[in-house]
Each structure stands twice: as C-alpha cells, then as structure tokens.
Design a protein around this motif. Structure first.
Motif, PDB file in Angstrom:
ATOM      1  N   ARG A 159       0.843  -1.213   0.000  1.00  0.00           N
ATOM      2  CA  ARG A 159       0.000   0.000   0.000  1.00  0.00           C
ATOM      3  C   ARG A 159       0.872   1.254   0.000  1.00  0.00           C
ATOM      4  O   ARG A 159       0.607   2.203  -0.733  1.00  0.00           O
ATOM      5  CB  ARG A 159      -0.923  -0.033   1.214  1.00  0.00           C
ATOM      6  CG  ARG A 159      -1.814   1.161   1.354  1.00  0.00           C
ATOM      7  CD  ARG A 159      -2.897   1.138   0.323  1.00  0.00           C
ATOM      8  NE  ARG A 159      -3.816   2.225   0.572  1.00  0.00           N
ATOM      9  CZ  ARG A 159      -4.935   2.363  -0.053  1.00  0.00           C
ATOM     10  NH1 ARG A 159      -5.305   1.478  -0.937  1.00  0.00           N
ATOM     11  NH2 ARG A 159      -5.711   3.373   0.196  1.00  0.00           N
ATOM     12  N   THR A 177       0.603  -2.562  -7.330  1.00  0.00           N
ATOM     13  CA  THR A 177      -0.616  -3.298  -7.681  1.00  0.00           C
ATOM     14  C   THR A 177      -0.742  -4.582  -6.864  1.00  0.00           C
ATOM     15  O   THR A 177      -1.801  -5.196  -6.841  1.00  0.00           O
ATOM     16  CB  THR A 177      -0.625  -3.653  -9.180  1.00  0.00           C
ATOM     17  OG1 THR A 177       0.556  -4.409  -9.460  1.00  0.00           O
ATOM     18  CG2 THR A 177      -0.662  -2.410 -10.029  1.00  0.00           C
ATOM     19  N   ASP A 222      -3.793  -4.930  -4.110  1.00  0.00           N
ATOM     20  CA  ASP A 222      -5.122  -5.460  -4.423  1.00  0.00           C
ATOM     21  C   ASP A 222      -5.140  -6.981  -4.369  1.00  0.00           C
ATOM     22  O   ASP A 222      -6.096  -7.580  -3.867  1.00  0.00           O
ATOM     23  CB  ASP A 222      -5.584  -4.980  -5.806  1.00  0.00           C
ATOM     24  CG  ASP A 222      -5.886  -3.490  -5.813  1.00  0.00           C
ATOM     25  OD1 ASP A 222      -6.226  -2.945  -4.746  1.00  0.00           O
ATOM     26  OD2 ASP A 222      -5.770  -2.878  -6.894  1.00  0.00           O
ATOM     27  N   ARG A 223      -4.085  -7.598  -4.877  1.00  0.00           N
ATOM     28  CA  ARG A 223      -4.002  -9.072  -4.855  1.00  0.00           C
ATOM     29  C   ARG A 223      -3.904  -9.581  -3.424  1.00  0.00           C
ATOM     30  O   ARG A 223      -4.641 -10.485  -3.027  1.00  0.00           O
ATOM     31  CB  ARG A 223      -2.809  -9.539  -5.675  1.00  0.00           C
ATOM     32  CG  ARG A 223      -2.673 -11.049  -5.777  1.00  0.00           C
ATOM     33  CD  ARG A 223      -1.444 -11.472  -6.578  1.00  0.00           C
ATOM     34  NE  ARG A 223      -0.206 -10.874  -6.130  1.00  0.00           N
ATOM     35  CZ  ARG A 223       0.500 -11.306  -5.073  1.00  0.00           C
ATOM     36  NH1 ARG A 223       0.083 -12.325  -4.373  1.00  0.00           N
ATOM     37  NH2 ARG A 223       1.625 -10.718  -4.728  1.00  0.00           N
ATOM     38  N   HIS A 267      -4.744  -8.007  -0.668  1.00  0.00           N
ATOM     39  CA  HIS A 267      -5.989  -7.694   0.038  1.00  0.00           C
ATOM     40  C   HIS A 267      -7.070  -8.711  -0.321  1.00  0.00           C
ATOM     41  O   HIS A 267      -7.835  -9.154   0.543  1.00  0.00           O
ATOM     42  CB  HIS A 267      -6.439  -6.272  -0.303  1.00  0.00           C
ATOM     43  CG  HIS A 267      -7.673  -5.862   0.416  1.00  0.00           C
ATOM     44  ND1 HIS A 267      -8.903  -5.920  -0.178  1.00  0.00           N
ATOM     45  CD2 HIS A 267      -7.864  -5.394   1.678  1.00  0.00           C
ATOM     46  CE1 HIS A 267      -9.823  -5.505   0.693  1.00  0.00           C
ATOM     47  NE2 HIS A 267      -9.217  -5.187   1.826  1.00  0.00           N
ATOM     48  N   GLY A 268      -7.132  -9.090  -1.595  1.00  0.00           N
ATOM     49  CA  GLY A 268      -8.104 -10.101  -2.017  1.00  0.00           C
ATOM     50  C   GLY A 268      -7.876 -11.444  -1.338  1.00  0.00           C
ATOM     51  O   GLY A 268      -8.832 -12.119  -0.931  1.00  0.00           O
TER      52      GLY A 268
END
Length: 157
Positions: A112, A117, A120-121, A123-124
């Motif tokens: 973060r 990028t 996002d991965r 966090h998912g």
C-alpha cells in the motif's frame, strides 16, 4: 450426552464460539467499512493499521482457546474421539485462516505504501481467507449445535 455437565460444557463451548464468530463478523463487517467512509483517508489508514492486527490476533487467540477446550474433551468427552476430531479440524482450519492474514499484514502495508498493484491481490487473499474463516466458524457452530440436543448419541446407536 449422559450427564447434564456434558451438556453445560458443550453449551459453554458453543457460546464461546458464537461470541468469537459474531465479534469477528461484526468488527470486520461494520467497524472497518465505517472507518473508511467516515474518517479522512490518512486517519482511516492509521486506524485500520492498528485495528487489523488486533482483529486477527483476537481471532487466532480465540481459535486457540477453542482448540484447547476441545482437546481437553477428547479423552473422556461426551462426543467421542471421532466427532471431537472433526470439530478440532474445523476450528484448526478457522485459526489458520486467521493466522495467515495476520502474517500478511506487513506485506500488505508495504504494498500500500509503495502504491504497488500487489496490494489489491494481497488484500483479495486476506478477504478470501477471512471469509473462509467465518464460514468454517459457522460450520463449527452448526456441527456443535447439531449434537447439543443429543442427536449425536442417536446417530451413534
């Protein structure tokens, strides 16, 4: 269940599990989204960076407490070794699904901060693991609730 003490013990276990699952579901589904909507971005980030480690640590400690309680039941418990092992497996997977995100928090924060990028991965993955943990917790409560009225003893006969 041949003794009322066994019923009280299982009811206490179910109550503790329900408190844990309910607390995690409430905190993850209410506190974090409200913080993001209400607080300025920098304040929300500071709050959530303090919140998530406590959230996952609390879940892991609660899971370990349930594991310890179930392990204490195994030798002479009212459910028998096989059924208690199934419950232990559910709670163990629950605990692992909360421990992994706890270990991932530094990588998520770094991603973060870097604006990568990968955030996002990661966090998912954390959201998926948390969802799995809550589902396992509900399955644990359902399996435990199924035996409270004595169906397990009927099924075993």
């Amino acid at each position: 269940m041949q003794d009322l003490t066994d019923a009280y013990l299982l009811l206490t276990l179910a109550f503790g599990g329900a408190m844990l699952i309910g607390g995690l579901a409430f905190a993850g589904g209410t506190v974090a989204p409200v913080a993001v909507r209400v607080l300025p971005e920098d304040a929300a980030a500071r709050f959530l960076r303090a919140f998530w480690p406590r959230y996952y640590r609390g879940g892991v400690l609660g899971g370990l407490a349930l594991i310890a309680a179930l392990a204490a039941l195994v030798p002479k418990g009212p459910l028998g070794v096989q059924y208690t092992t199934v419950l232990l497996a559910l709670v163990s997977l629950f605990t692992i699904c909360l421990w992994l995100p706890l270990r991932m928090i530094p990588a998520i924060n770094a991603a973060r901060d870097a604006g990568s990028t990968g955030f996002d991965r990661l966090h998912g993955v954390v959201v998926a693991l948390t969802g799995c943990a809550l589902l396992l917790g509900v399955l644990f409560l359902a399996a435990l609730g199924w035996v409270l009225p004595g169906q397990y003893m009927i099924w075993m006969q």
